[in-house]
Design an enzyme around this catalytic site. Sequence first.
Site, PDB file in Angstrom:
ATOM      1  N   CYS A 407       0.827  -1.200   0.000  1.00  0.00           N
ATOM      2  CA  CYS A 407       0.000   0.000   0.000  1.00  0.00           C
ATOM      3  C   CYS A 407       0.870   1.263   0.000  1.00  0.00           C
ATOM      4  O   CYS A 407       1.445   1.608  -1.016  1.00  0.00           O
ATOM      5  CB  CYS A 407      -0.978  -0.053   1.172  1.00  0.00           C
ATOM      6  SG  CYS A 407      -2.429   0.957   0.915  1.00  0.00           S
ATOM      7  N   HIS A 536      -3.624  -5.162   0.569  1.00  0.00           N
ATOM      8  CA  HIS A 536      -2.980  -5.693   1.777  1.00  0.00           C
ATOM      9  C   HIS A 536      -3.112  -7.215   1.785  1.00  0.00           C
ATOM     10  O   HIS A 536      -4.053  -7.744   2.376  1.00  0.00           O
ATOM     11  CB  HIS A 536      -3.652  -5.129   3.028  1.00  0.00           C
ATOM     12  CG  HIS A 536      -3.397  -3.680   3.238  1.00  0.00           C
ATOM     13  ND1 HIS A 536      -2.388  -3.217   4.054  1.00  0.00           N
ATOM     14  CD2 HIS A 536      -3.999  -2.601   2.728  1.00  0.00           C
ATOM     15  CE1 HIS A 536      -2.392  -1.898   4.042  1.00  0.00           C
ATOM     16  NE2 HIS A 536      -3.363  -1.488   3.242  1.00  0.00           N
ATOM     17  N   GLU A 538      -1.703  -9.340   3.451  1.00  0.00           N
ATOM     18  CA  GLU A 538      -1.549  -9.941   4.788  1.00  0.00           C
ATOM     19  C   GLU A 538      -2.878 -10.318   5.428  1.00  0.00           C
ATOM     20  O   GLU A 538      -2.933 -11.156   6.314  1.00  0.00           O
ATOM     21  CB  GLU A 538      -0.762  -9.019   5.730  1.00  0.00           C
ATOM     22  CG  GLU A 538      -1.376  -7.654   6.008  1.00  0.00           C
ATOM     23  CD  GLU A 538      -0.929  -6.594   5.016  1.00  0.00           C
ATOM     24  OE1 GLU A 538      -0.463  -6.963   3.923  1.00  0.00           O
ATOM     25  OE2 GLU A 538      -1.061  -5.394   5.314  1.00  0.00           O
TER      26      GLU A 538
HETATM   27  N1  GLN Z   1      -2.007   6.483   3.174  1.00  0.00           N
HETATM   28  C1  GLN Z   1      -2.091   5.774   1.949  1.00  0.00           C
HETATM   29  C2  GLN Z   1      -3.464   5.881   1.321  1.00  0.00           C
HETATM   30  O1  GLN Z   1      -4.404   6.266   1.959  1.00  0.00           O
HETATM   31  C3  GLN Z   1      -1.736   4.327   2.156  1.00  0.00           C
HETATM   32  C4  GLN Z   1      -2.704   3.618   3.008  1.00  0.00           C
HETATM   33  C5  GLN Z   1      -2.175   2.312   3.515  1.00  0.00           C
HETATM   34  O2  GLN Z   1      -0.984   2.067   3.456  1.00  0.00           O
HETATM   35  N2  GLN Z   1      -3.048   1.480   4.070  1.00  0.00           N
HETATM   36  O3  GLN Z   1      -3.628   5.586   0.155  1.00  0.00           O
END
Ligand code: GLN
Length: 608
Positions: A407, A536, A538
Amino acid sequence: MKYVLVSGGVISGIGKGLIASSTGLLLKTIGLKILTAIKIDPYLNVDAGTMAPTEHGECFVLDDGGEVDLDLGNYERYLNVTLTREHSITTGKIYQHVIERERKGDYLGKTVQVVPHITNGIQEWIEKVARIPVDDTNEEPDVCIIELGGTVGDIESAPFIEAMRQLRRRAGRDNFCQIHVSLVPVVGGEQKTKPTQQAIRDARSAGLSPDLIACRCQERIVEATANKIAMFCQVEPSQVIAVHDVESTYHVPLLLQKQGLVDQIRELFRLDTSSIPQALVKKGEATWHDWNALTTSQERFLESETINIALVGKYTNLHDSYLSVSKSLEHSAMACHRKLKTVWIDASNLEKATLEASPESYHKAWHDLCTADGVLVPGGFGHRGTEGMIAAANWARTKPKPYLGICLGMQLAVIEYARNVCGMKSAGSIELDAQTDNPVVIFMPEIDKTTMGGNMRLGLRATNFQDGTEWSRLRKLYNNQPSILERHRHRYEVNPEYIERLSEAGLNFIGKDDKGERMEIVELKDHPFFVGVQFHPEYLSRVLRPSPPYLGFIAASAGLLQQATAATLAKAASANGKGNHTGQTNGVDNGLVNGMSQVSLSDSTSGF
Ligand code: GLN
């Protein structure tokens, strides 16, 4: 429906969640068909989405986009189920529900009160949610584990305690049992039982009657202590379950099993296990066998088989902030037959400013990064530490060392590439610098661009591998499926306007969303493993079904991915592996890792 309530006394944070998940796993091993789990958090937040990870640990994300307490992640991993946002109950949610009903006029003429309206609301919620199918059989679960957060006696948990007292009656005899988790501190070398006696007294005076007392202790509980607790708490010694600190959390189910927890619950529920179909009993036994084999093999890995993974993050002071990431690394390390050492690096310590303020921290952070076998930059929000994370991505890209960006970690890897390969020195993200000249990462909500609340892209979404990406290692690890489903939690995305320039410079956007507008996966071709994912992975990793990006990353860090022969990769690509609940398969199921490390996980029958 049978309920197992797991509550806590003395203090919180002593492993109630783990005891709840382990109990669920154990019940599965005796052939109970489907287990489900509900977590009650007596705070006022409606969900965990707005809570600081440094205080509460990670915010776990479900298929349906629910942002929930990290314990739901443990349940999904241990019970191999897919939960919904409804499986997480908070005071905020219950009050919101009851107040909405009051506004609609559902209680017309009545005074709406904590008892009975809130307490009934809690029970009705639980009875409804416990019945939601949580796996691909689509059948109603048999048993529901309810974990009550906090400790009995807290002001805010009072309505839930009362609801649990009533639920016990409502569920009827043989359908409800309670495990109360307590603490046995060691003071001056002596195991103290008073806090537990007091905790049981508190529970009883609130109308609860714990059937089993799980005593957490830093050391093995001696028989005299257990007997004393039994005597003063008016229970049989067999009802006292001693849970001392163990090397790995995966050993907790083994510890509980050794002390006959399953038999105790079987008796409390008067379960006639002879009526459980043989096929389910066999499946349960296989689950147990696999769990034992895999989790006890961990200790046998040699020091020389250790891999050092640098986790370069912002919330490194509380490791629970990255719980699912840590678990996913563990799952993959076990599959690759390697001992995992996670080296936690506070990203800001890699920044030049730290060199001035605290040279020691700066040099230590760089030493840790330079000596790691692989670099992982996890998800995160806000500016702090992001320049350090970009420096880490640069290090991994140029050395080259295996890199996995999750992300934010993907967004920053793209920024690093734009700055240092494409020459856009000011490349940045709108989230971190609204005025950047080269907004390589921009705000791309799915719905409304004008409000900050409720505009996160959350939950399960599809990623399609693009044409001409057959070379991709990650794609092979996903078994060459054209489309995969993973969970998301973000607002920002790689700016589509820069894709051409970045791609021409060699950054491959190999996976995109259904419309081809959102960049989901980047991967470098001539690199041992350099992958960034906007999702994600995970959240879907399991002990026996490691997540493909993590698996590839760990295998590459262990030097196994490079060794994987064309034949192994081809086998991985063509084999028809077992799917998970989202229909995904990966390299473990189909023998990719077997080919690389000679560990045999592919014939597991349990599927946890
Ligand atoms: N802050 C970034 C976004 O909102 C990444 C979010 C994250 O890593 N979960 O896109």
